[in-house]
Structure formats: C-alpha cells, structure tokens
Write a protein that holds these residues in place. Structure first.
Motif, PDB file in Angstrom:
ATOM      1  N   GLY A 234      -3.467   5.230 -12.260  1.00 11.06           N
ATOM      2  CA  GLY A 234      -3.486   3.958 -11.552  1.00 11.06           C
ATOM      3  C   GLY A 234      -3.918   3.987 -10.101  1.00 11.06           C
ATOM      4  O   GLY A 234      -3.807   2.973  -9.399  1.00 11.06           O
ATOM      5  N   ALA A 235      -4.433   5.115  -9.608  1.00  8.26           N
ATOM      6  CA  ALA A 235      -4.876   5.175  -8.209  1.00  8.26           C
ATOM      7  C   ALA A 235      -6.044   4.235  -7.971  1.00  8.26           C
ATOM      8  O   ALA A 235      -6.923   4.084  -8.808  1.00  8.26           O
ATOM      9  N   ALA A 236      -6.041   3.600  -6.806  1.00  4.40           N
ATOM     10  CA  ALA A 236      -7.147   2.728  -6.407  1.00  4.40           C
ATOM     11  C   ALA A 236      -8.101   3.449  -5.462  1.00  4.40           C
ATOM     12  O   ALA A 236      -9.154   2.912  -5.107  1.00  4.40           O
ATOM     13  N   GLY A 237      -7.733   4.646  -5.042  1.00  2.00           N
ATOM     14  CA  GLY A 237      -8.582   5.410  -4.143  1.00  2.00           C
ATOM     15  C   GLY A 237      -8.187   6.867  -4.149  1.00  2.00           C
ATOM     16  O   GLY A 237      -7.051   7.218  -4.517  1.00  2.00           O
ATOM     17  N   TYR A 238      -9.120   7.736  -3.757  1.00  2.00           N
ATOM     18  CA  TYR A 238      -8.864   9.183  -3.730  1.00  2.00           C
ATOM     19  C   TYR A 238      -9.545   9.734  -2.487  1.00  2.00           C
ATOM     20  O   TYR A 238     -10.771   9.812  -2.418  1.00  2.00           O
ATOM     21  N   LEU A 239      -8.740  10.085  -1.489  1.00  2.00           N
ATOM     22  CA  LEU A 239      -9.260  10.546  -0.211  1.00  2.00           C
ATOM     23  C   LEU A 239      -8.803  11.971   0.061  1.00  2.00           C
ATOM     24  O   LEU A 239      -7.657  12.335  -0.224  1.00  2.00           O
ATOM     25  N   LEU A 240      -9.700  12.754   0.622  1.00  2.00           N
ATOM     26  CA  LEU A 240      -9.365  14.121   1.006  1.00  2.00           C
ATOM     27  C   LEU A 240      -8.933  14.160   2.474  1.00  2.00           C
ATOM     28  O   LEU A 240      -9.446  13.410   3.299  1.00  2.00           O
TER      29      LEU A 240
ATOM     30  N   VAL B 250      -3.100   4.960  -3.102  1.00  2.00           N
ATOM     31  CA  VAL B 250      -4.184   5.832  -2.657  1.00  2.00           C
ATOM     32  C   VAL B 250      -3.709   7.272  -2.636  1.00  2.00           C
ATOM     33  O   VAL B 250      -2.657   7.575  -2.065  1.00  2.00           O
ATOM     34  N   VAL B 251      -4.463   8.146  -3.266  1.00  2.00           N
ATOM     35  CA  VAL B 251      -4.173   9.584  -3.193  1.00  2.00           C
ATOM     36  C   VAL B 251      -4.778  10.127  -1.910  1.00  2.00           C
ATOM     37  O   VAL B 251      -5.942   9.851  -1.588  1.00  2.00           O
ATOM     38  N   LEU B 252      -3.989  10.896  -1.183  1.00  3.47           N
ATOM     39  CA  LEU B 252      -4.453  11.572   0.029  1.00  3.47           C
ATOM     40  C   LEU B 252      -4.077  13.041  -0.120  1.00  3.47           C
ATOM     41  O   LEU B 252      -2.899  13.394  -0.058  1.00  3.47           O
ATOM     42  N   THR B 253      -5.051  13.911  -0.347  1.00  2.00           N
ATOM     43  CA  THR B 253      -4.746  15.266  -0.780  1.00  2.00           C
ATOM     44  C   THR B 253      -5.817  16.255  -0.338  1.00  2.00           C
ATOM     45  O   THR B 253      -6.873  15.858   0.171  1.00  2.00           O
ATOM     46  N   VAL B 254      -5.540  17.538  -0.557  1.00  2.00           N
ATOM     47  CA  VAL B 254      -6.559  18.577  -0.379  1.00  2.00           C
ATOM     48  C   VAL B 254      -7.115  18.995  -1.735  1.00  2.00           C
ATOM     49  O   VAL B 254      -8.046  19.802  -1.806  1.00  2.00           O
TER      50      VAL B 254
ATOM     51  N   LEU C 145     -10.657  -0.799   1.022  1.00  2.00           N
ATOM     52  CA  LEU C 145      -9.720  -0.894  -0.102  1.00  2.00           C
ATOM     53  C   LEU C 145      -9.012  -2.233  -0.111  1.00  2.00           C
ATOM     54  O   LEU C 145      -8.868  -2.877  -1.153  1.00  2.00           O
ATOM     55  N   GLU C 146      -8.577  -2.696   1.067  1.00  2.00           N
ATOM     56  CA  GLU C 146      -7.864  -3.968   1.136  1.00  2.00           C
ATOM     57  C   GLU C 146      -8.758  -5.132   0.700  1.00  2.00           C
ATOM     58  O   GLU C 146      -8.288  -6.147   0.193  1.00  2.00           O
ATOM     59  N   GLN C 147     -10.058  -4.963   0.855  1.00  2.00           N
ATOM     60  CA  GLN C 147     -11.001  -6.004   0.453  1.00  2.00           C
ATOM     61  C   GLN C 147     -11.320  -5.959  -1.038  1.00  2.00           C
ATOM     62  O   GLN C 147     -12.114  -6.743  -1.535  1.00  2.00           O
ATOM     63  N   GLY C 148     -10.682  -5.018  -1.743  1.00  2.00           N
ATOM     64  CA  GLY C 148     -10.861  -4.952  -3.192  1.00  2.00           C
ATOM     65  C   GLY C 148     -11.855  -3.916  -3.670  1.00  2.00           C
ATOM     66  O   GLY C 148     -12.203  -3.879  -4.853  1.00  2.00           O
ATOM     67  N   ASN C 149     -12.319  -3.045  -2.774  1.00  2.00           N
ATOM     68  CA  ASN C 149     -13.295  -2.026  -3.159  1.00  2.00           C
ATOM     69  C   ASN C 149     -12.621  -0.684  -3.418  1.00  2.00           C
ATOM     70  O   ASN C 149     -11.851  -0.208  -2.579  1.00  2.00           O
TER      71      ASN C 149
ATOM     72  N   MET D 131       0.846  -1.200   0.000  1.00  2.00           N
ATOM     73  CA  MET D 131       0.000   0.000   0.000  1.00  2.00           C
ATOM     74  C   MET D 131       0.879   1.246   0.000  1.00  2.00           C
ATOM     75  O   MET D 131       1.863   1.320   0.749  1.00  2.00           O
ATOM     76  N   VAL D 132       0.520   2.207  -0.846  1.00  2.00           N
ATOM     77  CA  VAL D 132       1.229   3.486  -0.891  1.00  2.00           C
ATOM     78  C   VAL D 132       0.194   4.597  -0.833  1.00  2.00           C
ATOM     79  O   VAL D 132      -0.750   4.627  -1.632  1.00  2.00           O
ATOM     80  N   LEU D 133       0.354   5.511   0.116  1.00  2.00           N
ATOM     81  CA  LEU D 133      -0.527   6.672   0.231  1.00  2.00           C
ATOM     82  C   LEU D 133       0.258   7.902  -0.199  1.00  2.00           C
ATOM     83  O   LEU D 133       1.338   8.175   0.341  1.00  2.00           O
ATOM     84  N   VAL D 134      -0.274   8.640  -1.164  1.00  2.00           N
ATOM     85  CA  VAL D 134       0.497   9.675  -1.850  1.00  2.00           C
ATOM     86  C   VAL D 134      -0.220  11.023  -1.804  1.00  2.00           C
ATOM     87  O   VAL D 134      -1.391  11.124  -2.203  1.00  2.00           O
ATOM     88  N   ASP D 135       0.491  12.047  -1.366  1.00  2.00           N
ATOM     89  CA  ASP D 135       0.011  13.416  -1.526  1.00  2.00           C
ATOM     90  C   ASP D 135       0.372  13.857  -2.948  1.00  2.00           C
ATOM     91  O   ASP D 135       1.435  13.485  -3.464  1.00  2.00           O
TER      92      ASP D 135
END
Length: 209
Positions: free
Chosen positions: A97-103, A79-83, A118-122, A50-54
């Motif tokens: 290729g992001a699997a998620g986008y979180l603010l 996973v993108v973690l951003t404002v 996310l880990e469950q594939g969603n 898992m990689v969480l990226v700003d």
C-alpha cells in the motif's frame, strides 16, 4: 494536511526528515517514533494523513505498518523512506500500500519536492529507482495492456491516473461520472492485482502508456 508520523530509529535521520516535512507543510505537526510497536500504538489512537516509514526497524519491518494502514486507514499517504533499494523490497512495499518509495540518499530539496507532488496525488519514487525501472522496461519492452484483460476505457483511465490525474480530473476529461471512474479503477486494480496508484503507474509504464 495537519499531522504526519515519522517512523525512524536513527535520531539524526528522524530529525532531518521532520525538518523537511515541516518545510514542505508549514501547518503540519510531525510525531517521531522509533519502533514498529510505537508506530502501531500511535496509529491505533489517531489518524495521520501522511506516514513516512523506514523498513528496517529494531522490532520488525515497516511493511507491517504499511499493511496496517492499508487495512485500517487506507486514505493515509504512506511513504517508504529507506536505504533498501532491492527490487523485492520495492515490490513488497507497493503491494502493502505504499504511495511512494524514497531513498535516504536524496537531498532535502529533492525530498521536499517529492512530498509536495505526493500530496497532489502523484506517486513518487527516488530518481535512482525510477531510472532502474525505466531501464528494466526498456530491456524487456512494453507489454500489451489488452493482454491483462483491461478494456479500452480502463486502459484510458490507467494512462490518466498514472500521470497524476485525480478521479475528478478523469471524470471531466472523459465526460463520465466520478462513480464510474471509481468503478473502472477498482476493476483495473483487480485485474492487475494491485492496490495503489503507484503500482498503477508502474503498469502504465510497462504497457507503454
């Protein structure tokens, strides 16, 4: 899941994200880096599930990390973690290729729940972004999946994977082999010009599936 890489240049935020990740996955070892170059150096030496990226980094864009993972470590959950909530950044992240986008505005409890899903594939999105996408589709109305060139079987599979079904689940539900499922998914991705299940979920919503 044993390792996570957190790419965030604000120390307070980085430490907060690490605490959330470690609460969600007690067995995990999280590594913190603050720049694009540091992240690429770490990833070249070792894989992280898992990689969480700003997206906004001091020496470049987090999109470059997503593109690297897509080319070199495409099984990584990025996973993108951003404002940044702009539509163009959202689309660019999923195209990379992001699997998620979180603010970053969401609570620790919300982020923890998202990471577990996310880990469950969603695929995961912050609630505010998901609401905006839903509003957009309501205004424009659903398109027809057939117009994209998808076959009836591909439409079935797109609907299932957009709900979080894994290849194995789809195989069992439709009584076809996992190899056949994988082939259909590859065809779906090519026809829709996408590269991730999160993007597939967007299209499933767009098609009214």
């Amino acid at each position: 899941m044993k390792k996570a890489l957190i790419v965030e240049d604000i120390p307070e935020t980085a430490n907060w994200v690490r605490r959330v990740v470690e609460e969600a996955f007690p067995e995990i070892k999280a590594t913190l880096v603050s720049t694009l170059n540091e992240a690429l150096c770490v990833l070249e030496k070792d894989c992280h599930p898992m990689v969480l990226v700003d997206l906004g980094l001091p020496d470049g864009s987090g999109l470059d990390i997503l593109r690297y993972l897509q080319r070199q470590q495409n099984k990584t959950l990025a996973v993108v973690l951003t404002v940044m909530a702009e539509d163009e950044m959202l689309l660019a992240a999923f195209s990379a290729g992001a699997a998620g986008y979180l603010l970053k505005e969401q609570s620790a409890a919300e982020m923890k729940e998202s990471l577990l899903r996310l880990e469950q594939g969603n695929p995961i999105l912050s609630a505010s972004i998901a609401r905006r996408l839903i509003d957009h589709f309501r205004q424009t109305g659903p398109e027809k999946a057939e117009d994209s060139g998808l076959t009836s079987r591909e439409i079935e599979i797109l609907a299932l994977i957009s709900r979080g079904f894994r290849n194995k689940d789809v195989s069992e539900k439709l009584n076809i082999s996992e190899n056949t499922v994988a082939s259909h998914i590859k065809s779906i991705y090519q026809k829709l010009a996408i590269s991730s299940r999160a993007e597939a979920s967007f299209y499933a919503t767009k098609f009214g599936l």
